[in-house]
Design a protein around this motif. Structure first.
Motif, PDB file in Angstrom:
ATOM      1  N   THR A  12      -1.481  12.226  -9.366  1.00 48.73           N
ATOM      2  CA  THR A  12      -2.413  11.191  -9.813  1.00 48.73           C
ATOM      3  C   THR A  12      -2.780  10.259  -8.662  1.00 48.73           C
ATOM      4  O   THR A  12      -2.004  10.049  -7.728  1.00 48.73           O
ATOM      5  N   ILE A  13      -3.957   9.664  -8.774  1.00 49.07           N
ATOM      6  CA  ILE A  13      -4.426   8.733  -7.750  1.00 49.07           C
ATOM      7  C   ILE A  13      -3.513   7.519  -7.669  1.00 49.07           C
ATOM      8  O   ILE A  13      -3.351   6.910  -6.595  1.00 49.07           O
ATOM      9  N   PHE A  14      -2.855   7.171  -8.772  1.00 41.32           N
ATOM     10  CA  PHE A  14      -1.971   5.998  -8.782  1.00 41.32           C
ATOM     11  C   PHE A  14      -0.756   6.253  -7.894  1.00 41.32           C
ATOM     12  O   PHE A  14      -0.360   5.397  -7.101  1.00 41.32           O
ATOM     13  N   THR A  15      -0.179   7.447  -8.020  1.00 40.68           N
ATOM     14  CA  THR A  15       0.943   7.821  -7.151  1.00 40.68           C
ATOM     15  C   THR A  15       0.486   7.917  -5.705  1.00 40.68           C
ATOM     16  O   THR A  15       1.150   7.421  -4.791  1.00 40.68           O
ATOM     17  N   LEU A  20       0.662   5.689  -0.287  1.00 42.09           N
ATOM     18  CA  LEU A  20      -0.032   5.306   0.938  1.00 42.09           C
ATOM     19  C   LEU A  20       0.235   3.839   1.262  1.00 42.09           C
ATOM     20  O   LEU A  20       0.431   3.478   2.432  1.00 42.09           O
ATOM     21  N   ALA A  21       0.253   3.000   0.236  1.00 41.79           N
ATOM     22  CA  ALA A  21       0.560   1.584   0.461  1.00 41.79           C
ATOM     23  C   ALA A  21       1.961   1.416   1.033  1.00 41.79           C
ATOM     24  O   ALA A  21       2.180   0.620   1.961  1.00 41.79           O
ATOM     25  N   ALA A  22       2.931   2.180   0.505  1.00 38.50           N
ATOM     26  CA  ALA A  22       4.306   2.091   1.002  1.00 38.50           C
ATOM     27  C   ALA A  22       4.404   2.584   2.443  1.00 38.50           C
ATOM     28  O   ALA A  22       5.098   1.986   3.274  1.00 38.50           O
ATOM     29  N   GLN A  23       3.694   3.675   2.741  1.00 37.24           N
ATOM     30  CA  GLN A  23       3.732   4.242   4.093  1.00 37.24           C
ATOM     31  C   GLN A  23       3.133   3.307   5.127  1.00 37.24           C
ATOM     32  O   GLN A  23       3.599   3.236   6.264  1.00 37.24           O
ATOM     33  N   THR A  24       2.087   2.581   4.746  1.00 35.60           N
ATOM     34  CA  THR A  24       1.363   1.740   5.697  1.00 35.60           C
ATOM     35  C   THR A  24       1.782   0.274   5.641  1.00 35.60           C
ATOM     36  O   THR A  24       1.334  -0.525   6.461  1.00 35.60           O
ATOM     37  N   GLY A  25       2.612  -0.082   4.671  1.00 29.85           N
ATOM     38  CA  GLY A  25       3.010  -1.473   4.512  1.00 29.85           C
ATOM     39  C   GLY A  25       1.916  -2.349   3.926  1.00 29.85           C
ATOM     40  O   GLY A  25       1.947  -3.573   4.063  1.00 29.85           O
ATOM     41  N   GLN A  31      -1.901   0.504  -8.107  1.00 32.03           N
ATOM     42  CA  GLN A  31      -1.268   0.851  -9.371  1.00 32.03           C
ATOM     43  C   GLN A  31      -1.041  -0.400 -10.215  1.00 32.03           C
ATOM     44  O   GLN A  31      -0.727  -1.471  -9.696  1.00 32.03           O
ATOM     45  N   GLY A  32      -1.179  -0.268 -11.520  1.00 33.07           N
ATOM     46  CA  GLY A  32      -1.142  -1.424 -12.408  1.00 33.07           C
ATOM     47  C   GLY A  32       0.245  -1.845 -12.833  1.00 33.07           C
ATOM     48  O   GLY A  32       0.664  -1.577 -13.959  1.00 33.07           O
ATOM     49  N   VAL A 342      -4.644  -3.498   2.299  1.00 33.90           N
ATOM     50  CA  VAL A 342      -4.715  -3.756   0.855  1.00 33.90           C
ATOM     51  C   VAL A 342      -5.071  -2.452   0.142  1.00 33.90           C
ATOM     52  O   VAL A 342      -6.121  -1.857   0.431  1.00 33.90           O
ATOM     53  N   ALA A 343      -4.226  -2.016  -0.767  1.00 39.27           N
ATOM     54  CA  ALA A 343      -4.464  -0.770  -1.495  1.00 39.27           C
ATOM     55  C   ALA A 343      -5.221  -1.039  -2.784  1.00 39.27           C
ATOM     56  O   ALA A 343      -4.910  -1.985  -3.519  1.00 39.27           O
ATOM     57  N   ALA A 344      -6.229  -0.203  -3.064  1.00 38.68           N
ATOM     58  CA  ALA A 344      -7.033  -0.293  -4.284  1.00 38.68           C
ATOM     59  C   ALA A 344      -7.173   1.103  -4.878  1.00 38.68           C
ATOM     60  O   ALA A 344      -6.773   2.106  -4.266  1.00 38.68           O
ATOM     61  N   ILE A 345      -7.756   1.173  -6.051  1.00 39.86           N
ATOM     62  CA  ILE A 345      -8.020   2.460  -6.704  1.00 39.86           C
ATOM     63  C   ILE A 345      -9.519   2.727  -6.701  1.00 39.86           C
ATOM     64  O   ILE A 345     -10.302   1.865  -7.115  1.00 39.86           O
ATOM     65  N   PRO A 346      -9.955   3.922  -6.255  1.00 36.62           N
ATOM     66  CA  PRO A 346     -11.372   4.271  -6.346  1.00 36.62           C
ATOM     67  C   PRO A 346     -11.749   4.565  -7.798  1.00 36.62           C
ATOM     68  O   PRO A 346     -11.062   5.318  -8.489  1.00 36.62           O
TER      69      PRO A 346
END
Length: 382
Positions: A12-15, A20-25, A31-32, A342-346
């Protein structure tokens, strides 16, 4: 040779975005889930029940005390007197509740109508039941039901319509008038409703949530799904519930008992205690999350993103056309994560056939104030 039952489904895109957010800090607004704890009294109740030895199977339909609290809340908020014994079923999360409802309803060859953009669990659940999803796009900009498209999508094979209000990802709300219109449309058809209302208490600006639970005609053919995780800031507890008329609840429970049998016992004990002791929690949620929405939007007001403040959920859509108009939203979300922290969801991932001209990403504002300030500072610097 092994053949996948879900060949088009991957991670899923959420995972993907959280990883990716964890890998890049990066700050994870994808994710909600909140980055703060649920109420202290709720957490203390859980510890108390674990220590007291309430660690064995709960009844299949859910702990009686919790089902009673749910029934009381429904009567208080929506004016419906439901039976805690025959109409309320506690499940390990709302996604499992939706899955079981769909398995109970859909037969091979049946069609289920979903409104795009839609939550990503609906279609695979229908597919695994042997049915087919008919994706009906919502109106652009407003994310309202396009009634002409809905009527055109109905057929003799239509068995189910999936509603989601407040709507993920847009936050749009379905009105009582729209529920009346839907009831008239399906009145003489053998069509059922799964109403995903997990954000029922996150409605802003003085507006009211129009629940299927408060609509006599629709409730008679509906499964209404709610989430304790969303309501009490404990998404990791994965506990939700379904409310449906007795005959439909009986069919749902036939599936539920073979998927998980029951929910986690001490979590249910703690939730029952907290609901009884703090019924005001749900009435305080709109102001709590509206303050977070307004802070985030105020901080983004000087940025190059454009947006309309969301009327519900804890998600805010933002248009990035002024920043990278030639990029699709997947590329934009990855770039925001890797290059701007900053991580977002497309938003395109929520649709079967996304609008190629749409330039929207989804941010979650269920975060601490300092998290929102740091994220907005990064986004405003773009």
């Amino acid at each position: 040779m092994f053949t996948s039952k879900l060949p088009a489904v991957g991670t899923t895109i959420f995972t993907t975005m959280s990883q990716l957010a964890a890998q890049t800090g990066a700050i994870n607004l994808s994710q909600g889930f909140p980055d703060f704890d649920g109420p202290e009294a709720l957490r203390e109740a859980l510890a108390r029940h674990v220590a007291a030895g309430h660690n064995q199977y709960a009844p299949m339909a859910g702990l009686p005390a919790l089902r009673e609290q749910i029934a009381m809340k429904i009567e208080r908020l929506y004016g419906r007197n439901v039976s805690a014994d025959s109409e309320v079923t506690v499940t390990p999360g709302a996604t499992q509740a939706i899955f079981c409802a769909i398995q109970a309803l859909i037969h091979p060859g049946d069609e289920a109508i979903v409104f795009d953009p839609c939550y990503d669990s609906y279609d695979p659940s229908v597919t695994l039941a042997g049915g087919r999803c008919i994706h009906v796009p919502l109106a652009q900009a407003s994310f309202a039901i396009d009634w002409q498209r809905l009527e055109a999508a109905l057929s003799s094979r239509t068995r189910l319509i999936v509603l989601n209000t407040p709507h993920n990802p847009s936050g749009a709300l379905i009105s009582r008038d729209e529920l009346d219109r839907l009831a008239a449309l399906i009145r003489d058809r053998d069509i059922y409703i799964v109403s995903d209302e997990v954000y029922e208490h996150l409605v802003f600006d003085g507006r009211q949530h129009a629940s299927v639970l408060a609509h006599d005609e629709l409730y008679a053919r509906a499964f209404v799904v709610s989430s304790f995780g969303k309501t009490y800031h404990v998404t990791g507890w994965k506990t939700g519930y379904v409310v449906a008329p007795p005959a439909l609840s009986a069919e749902l429970r036939k599936v539920h008992q073979y998927v998980s049998f029951c929910g986690v016992t001490p979590l249910q004990c703690a939730l029952a205690d907290f609901m009884a002791a703090c019924p005001e929690h749900v009435s305080e949620l709109p102001a709590f999350y509206q303050a977070k929405r307004d802070l985030f939007c105020d901080l983004l007001a000087g940025s190059r993103f454009t947006f309309t403040r969301t009327p519900g959920t804890y998600f805010q859509l933002a248009d990035y056309s002024a920043i990278r108009p030639n990029w699709d939203d997947v590329a934009m979300a990855q770039w925001l994560t890797r290059e701007h922290g900053v991580a977002a969801i497309p938003v395109s991932v929520f649709s079967e056939r996304p609008d190629p001209a749409q330039r929207l990403v989804r941010f979650c504002f269920a975060k601490r104030e300092d998290t929102l300030r740091q994220a907005a500072e990064k986004l405003s610097a773009i």
